[in-house]
Design a protein around this motif. Sequence first.
Motif, PDB file in Angstrom:
ATOM      1  N   ASN A 295       7.977   6.328   5.443  1.00  0.00           N
ATOM      2  CA  ASN A 295       9.517   7.148   6.680  1.00  0.00           C
ATOM      3  C   ASN A 295      10.908   6.735   5.627  1.00  0.00           C
ATOM      4  O   ASN A 295      11.344   7.503   5.560  1.00  0.00           O
ATOM      5  CB  ASN A 295       9.101   6.641   8.428  1.00  0.00           C
ATOM      6  N   ALA A 296      10.820   5.188   5.619  1.00  0.00           N
ATOM      7  CA  ALA A 296      12.778   4.703   5.140  1.00  0.00           C
ATOM      8  C   ALA A 296      12.031   5.171   3.622  1.00  0.00           C
ATOM      9  O   ALA A 296      13.542   5.549   3.216  1.00  0.00           O
ATOM     10  CB  ALA A 296      12.315   3.926   5.675  1.00  0.00           C
ATOM     11  N   VAL A 297      11.040   5.148   2.747  1.00  0.00           N
ATOM     12  CA  VAL A 297      11.438   4.978   1.364  1.00  0.00           C
ATOM     13  C   VAL A 297      11.261   7.346   1.109  1.00  0.00           C
ATOM     14  O   VAL A 297      12.355   7.089   0.126  1.00  0.00           O
ATOM     15  CB  VAL A 297      10.554   4.745   0.625  1.00  0.00           C
ATOM     16  N   GLU A 298      10.420   7.364   1.296  1.00  0.00           N
ATOM     17  CA  GLU A 298      10.648   8.865   1.412  1.00  0.00           C
ATOM     18  C   GLU A 298      12.033   9.163   2.096  1.00  0.00           C
ATOM     19  O   GLU A 298      12.166  10.400   1.309  1.00  0.00           O
ATOM     20  CB  GLU A 298       9.310   9.735   2.274  1.00  0.00           C
ATOM     21  N   HIS A 299      12.317   9.133   2.861  1.00  0.00           N
ATOM     22  CA  HIS A 299      13.524  10.494   3.372  1.00  0.00           C
ATOM     23  C   HIS A 299      15.416   8.894   3.596  1.00  0.00           C
ATOM     24  O   HIS A 299      15.979   9.570   4.373  1.00  0.00           O
ATOM     25  CB  HIS A 299      13.171  11.212   5.221  1.00  0.00           C
ATOM     26  N   GLY A 300      15.008   7.664   3.069  1.00  0.00           N
ATOM     27  CA  GLY A 300      15.742   6.973   3.649  1.00  0.00           C
ATOM     28  C   GLY A 300      17.225   6.247   2.598  1.00  0.00           C
ATOM     29  O   GLY A 300      17.550   5.490   2.087  1.00  0.00           O
ATOM     30  N   SER A 301      17.065   7.333   1.238  1.00  0.00           N
ATOM     31  CA  SER A 301      17.926   7.246   0.167  1.00  0.00           C
ATOM     32  C   SER A 301      19.011   6.971   0.339  1.00  0.00           C
ATOM     33  O   SER A 301      19.476   7.854   1.458  1.00  0.00           O
ATOM     34  CB  SER A 301      17.272   8.041  -1.624  1.00  0.00           C
ATOM     35  N   THR A 302      20.109   6.038  -0.438  1.00  0.00           N
ATOM     36  CA  THR A 302      21.685   6.286   0.326  1.00  0.00           C
ATOM     37  C   THR A 302      21.891   7.013   0.064  1.00  0.00           C
ATOM     38  O   THR A 302      23.365   7.357   0.084  1.00  0.00           O
ATOM     39  CB  THR A 302      22.289   4.582   0.246  1.00  0.00           C
ATOM     40  N   ALA A 303      21.405   7.844  -1.253  1.00  0.00           N
ATOM     41  CA  ALA A 303      21.847   8.825  -1.787  1.00  0.00           C
ATOM     42  C   ALA A 303      22.008  10.212  -1.069  1.00  0.00           C
ATOM     43  O   ALA A 303      22.237  11.271  -1.274  1.00  0.00           O
ATOM     44  CB  ALA A 303      21.537   9.437  -3.403  1.00  0.00           C
ATOM     45  N   SER A 304      20.824  10.146   0.257  1.00  0.00           N
ATOM     46  CA  SER A 304      20.726  11.377   0.857  1.00  0.00           C
ATOM     47  C   SER A 304      21.054  11.205   2.229  1.00  0.00           C
ATOM     48  O   SER A 304      20.589  11.538   3.193  1.00  0.00           O
ATOM     49  CB  SER A 304      19.441  11.706   1.216  1.00  0.00           C
ATOM     50  N   ARG A 305      22.463  11.062   2.561  1.00  0.00           N
ATOM     51  CA  ARG A 305      23.307  11.122   3.721  1.00  0.00           C
ATOM     52  C   ARG A 305      23.111  12.335   3.987  1.00  0.00           C
ATOM     53  O   ARG A 305      23.340  13.144   3.517  1.00  0.00           O
ATOM     54  CB  ARG A 305      23.771  10.315   3.185  1.00  0.00           C
ATOM     55  N   THR A 306      23.018  12.335   5.771  1.00  0.00           N
ATOM     56  CA  THR A 306      23.143  13.669   6.378  1.00  0.00           C
ATOM     57  C   THR A 306      24.434  14.008   6.413  1.00  0.00           C
ATOM     58  O   THR A 306      25.083  13.141   6.476  1.00  0.00           O
ATOM     59  CB  THR A 306      22.212  12.882   7.461  1.00  0.00           C
TER      60      THR A 306
ATOM     61  N   GLY B  29      18.446   2.835  -4.332  1.00  0.00           N
ATOM     62  CA  GLY B  29      16.880   2.796  -3.256  1.00  0.00           C
ATOM     63  C   GLY B  29      17.317   2.437  -2.187  1.00  0.00           C
ATOM     64  O   GLY B  29      18.579   1.376  -1.951  1.00  0.00           O
ATOM     65  N   VAL B  30      16.466   2.118  -0.995  1.00  0.00           N
ATOM     66  CA  VAL B  30      16.697   1.582   0.572  1.00  0.00           C
ATOM     67  C   VAL B  30      15.947   0.728   1.079  1.00  0.00           C
ATOM     68  O   VAL B  30      15.880   0.114   0.173  1.00  0.00           O
ATOM     69  CB  VAL B  30      16.469   2.911   1.375  1.00  0.00           C
ATOM     70  N   THR B  31      16.835  -0.120   1.305  1.00  0.00           N
ATOM     71  CA  THR B  31      16.458  -1.646   1.805  1.00  0.00           C
ATOM     72  C   THR B  31      16.496  -1.046   3.241  1.00  0.00           C
ATOM     73  O   THR B  31      16.764  -0.914   3.682  1.00  0.00           O
ATOM     74  CB  THR B  31      18.157  -2.569   1.632  1.00  0.00           C
ATOM     75  N   ILE B  32      14.706  -1.459   3.162  1.00  0.00           N
ATOM     76  CA  ILE B  32      13.888  -1.898   4.822  1.00  0.00           C
ATOM     77  C   ILE B  32      14.008  -3.307   4.676  1.00  0.00           C
ATOM     78  O   ILE B  32      13.720  -4.269   4.332  1.00  0.00           O
ATOM     79  CB  ILE B  32      12.797  -1.417   4.334  1.00  0.00           C
ATOM     80  N   ARG B  33      14.735  -3.844   5.811  1.00  0.00           N
ATOM     81  CA  ARG B  33      14.729  -4.885   7.214  1.00  0.00           C
ATOM     82  C   ARG B  33      13.314  -5.114   8.386  1.00  0.00           C
ATOM     83  O   ARG B  33      13.303  -4.134   8.777  1.00  0.00           O
ATOM     84  CB  ARG B  33      16.120  -5.095   7.779  1.00  0.00           C
ATOM     85  N   VAL B  34      12.903  -6.221   7.611  1.00  0.00           N
ATOM     86  CA  VAL B  34      11.679  -6.812   8.981  1.00  0.00           C
ATOM     87  C   VAL B  34      12.233  -7.831   9.495  1.00  0.00           C
ATOM     88  O   VAL B  34      11.927  -8.761   8.847  1.00  0.00           O
ATOM     89  CB  VAL B  34      10.301  -6.090   8.182  1.00  0.00           C
ATOM     90  N   GLY B  35      12.214  -7.733  10.932  1.00  0.00           N
ATOM     91  CA  GLY B  35      12.329  -9.678  12.034  1.00  0.00           C
ATOM     92  C   GLY B  35      12.159  -9.392  12.921  1.00  0.00           C
ATOM     93  O   GLY B  35      11.744  -7.867  13.674  1.00  0.00           O
TER      94      GLY B  35
ATOM     95  N   THR C  98       0.869  -1.774   0.027  1.00  0.00           N
ATOM     96  CA  THR C  98       0.009  -0.012   0.074  1.00  0.00           C
ATOM     97  C   THR C  98       0.795   1.261  -0.111  1.00  0.00           C
ATOM     98  O   THR C  98       0.336   2.455  -0.496  1.00  0.00           O
ATOM     99  CB  THR C  98      -0.910   0.102   1.162  1.00  0.00           C
ATOM    100  N   VAL C  99       2.446   1.081  -0.320  1.00  0.00           N
ATOM    101  CA  VAL C  99       3.229   2.030   0.073  1.00  0.00           C
ATOM    102  C   VAL C  99       3.893   1.902  -1.354  1.00  0.00           C
ATOM    103  O   VAL C  99       4.024   1.473  -2.137  1.00  0.00           O
ATOM    104  CB  VAL C  99       4.200   2.362   1.449  1.00  0.00           C
ATOM    105  N   GLU C 100       3.511   2.997  -1.790  1.00  0.00           N
ATOM    106  CA  GLU C 100       4.802   3.522  -2.637  1.00  0.00           C
ATOM    107  C   GLU C 100       6.110   3.455  -1.992  1.00  0.00           C
ATOM    108  O   GLU C 100       6.676   4.372  -1.947  1.00  0.00           O
ATOM    109  CB  GLU C 100       4.637   5.008  -3.036  1.00  0.00           C
ATOM    110  N   THR C 101       6.456   2.604  -2.700  1.00  0.00           N
ATOM    111  CA  THR C 101       8.133   1.432  -2.429  1.00  0.00           C
ATOM    112  C   THR C 101       8.934   2.330  -3.771  1.00  0.00           C
ATOM    113  O   THR C 101      10.575   2.357  -3.389  1.00  0.00           O
ATOM    114  CB  THR C 101       8.249   0.901  -2.551  1.00  0.00           C
ATOM    115  N   GLU C 102       8.833   2.559  -5.000  1.00  0.00           N
ATOM    116  CA  GLU C 102       9.789   3.443  -5.634  1.00  0.00           C
ATOM    117  C   GLU C 102      10.358   1.746  -5.911  1.00  0.00           C
ATOM    118  O   GLU C 102      10.032   1.121  -5.872  1.00  0.00           O
ATOM    119  CB  GLU C 102      10.327   5.236  -5.329  1.00  0.00           C
TER     120      GLU C 102
END
Length: 671
Positions: free
Chosen positions: A554-565, A590-596, A521-525
């Motif tokens: 939150n992770a998809v929209e702001h967690g791109s590895t090209a957008s490091r702080t 693209g960011v990789t999201i892990r769930v466990g 349901t999320v635009e995961t790009e």
Amino acid sequence: MADGIRVLYAGGKPDARGIASGLEAADGSLRVAAAASAAAALDALAEGDFDCVVGGDDPDASPLALFERTRERHPGLPFVLFPADGDEALAGAAADAGVDAYLPHADDPERYAALADRIRRLVAVPRGADGGDASDLGTDVRGEIPYERLLETCPVGIVVLNADGRIEHVNASAEEIFESSRSEMVGRTFDDLEWRIVDWNGDPIPEDDRPLERAVGTGEIVTDYEHGIERPSGERRWLSVNAAPLGSADGEIEYVVAAAADATERRERERALAALHDTTRQFVHADSEVAVCELAVEAAREILDLPINGVWLYDEDENEGILRPVVRTNEADALLDQPTYTGGDSLSWEVFERGEFRVYEDLSAVDGQYNPDSPLESEIVLPLGDHGVMNIGATEPNAFGEGDVALARLLAANAEAALERTAREAERRARARDLERQNERLEEFASVISHDLRNPLGVARARLELLSTECDSDHVDPLARSLDRMDAIVEDVLTLARQGELVGETELIDLAAAAEGAWGTVETEDADLVLEGSTRIDADPSRLQELLENLFRNAVEHGSTASRTTSGDSPEDGVAESGAADPGPDGGEGVTIRVGSLSDGDGFYVGDDGPGVPPEERDRIFEHGYSTADDGTGFGLAIVDEIARAHGWSIRTTESAADGARFEIATDSGD
């Protein structure tokens, strides 16, 4: 016994020598000496060696006088009372005195054979196979305990009936079980006695169906036959009976031997257990704590026959907490005050705090009583979990047996479970009422938000569209982005307003399946989802999905590895601002999201390989409206926190293995 069984007959009526001869003629294994009086018999005993004494009629002494003197001087010597004319009084006196056998003969032609048979049994010497002398058996069994004495030591009741159904012998245990003396029982039938033999319903059992009569009538062994004995007072005892016939050499039944065990306590325990089972079913329908306590108190009174009892419940509204009396029996109210217990002032409070039952067999020897002058002498105090205690008392010491304690503990355990259920039901009803009231308020608030804010926003957006067609201004795009941001803020505020900190019905949900559903349901790009194992979470399905959606977004929209702080940057909702670094001509990876599941199994995590959250920001990212991004609403992670707290979970932010953000949700309910 090389010379056979040596018998001394003492009596003067009829001729002692004639009886001795008749006895020897009946059984060649017997060697019978005759004494014409009790005094002569005692002299013979002092001079000779005998295996058994037979006491006949002596005109100069009472029938039991010789027995008493013999027993004093020769306590292990079997003694048979052999009167010509017996009666119930003499039979009872002989049984009470401990005579080994009572055998009136009334000139019965078979009297000598019957007497010989009884003598052989008493001295435990079987008759020879040819009916002759048993001395060739080569075994001297003198000094063995006669079988009557063996029966006397038996812990169950032993009753011996003859073929006519008359009682010939009972042991001490039988006297106790039947609550009758030997003199009342010997020589009589069961129908002569003042009791009724009844079934479990209290109906008389037909004579032919009773265990002893059945053994006499059929010659079969009867086992585990249970029935009641009801006395004229109505008091009833329950027996478990085994009976076996004893036949003669020609196959005729001569006796029936029955063993009767008192089954009253077991029967009452079974009855009480069945009744407690019914009470447990009633507990299910109790709709309040007081209703549960009333059922428990009544069950202890009526089912367990423990009339002095009551229940005290814990009241946490007081500053220090109290145990207040809720329900007590009339017997308890008439005997005792109604104290309210506080910490450290009573045995009841001690049991409540420790959660362990106590049995006080003698309260006069126990310290720590609330009232040392209480009329109670013994007491059982039973914990009811966090809810309170149940007290059962008695006015005499050592009043409670093991069965009483076991059944009382079972009742208390069932009452505790019922109190747990009613507490949960009360909490559920309270939450439902709160939800209904809050929903009413939130609907009003949502209506204001929807109309009073969205309508002006709609007008502003329409005006902006007109403005963009009339002029080419650099201000149009910033205005459009601002209106989009206001729409997003309104939507998030409505989400919080409508759902707040409440959850609906929960169920066990597979985390992996829930994560895949939320991901769809999320635009995961070009982001990736990696499931690292799974667990089962007790949660509201829709709200768990909403929590996961917000974390993924939150992770998809702001967690791109090209957008490091970069140094000095801060994340919005826990991630870096867009544009903090130039992604280059080909865009960011693209960011990789892990769930466990968490390592201890009590929760789950959502982590990414994005820029992460600086430690100094981690305490603030869940605040409503907190954001460091121009286009952030500051509500995404606030919604996540609200959903977690609504479930009773906790959430914390840490660093993932890939130096990104990791959100750990501790549920304490994962399988």
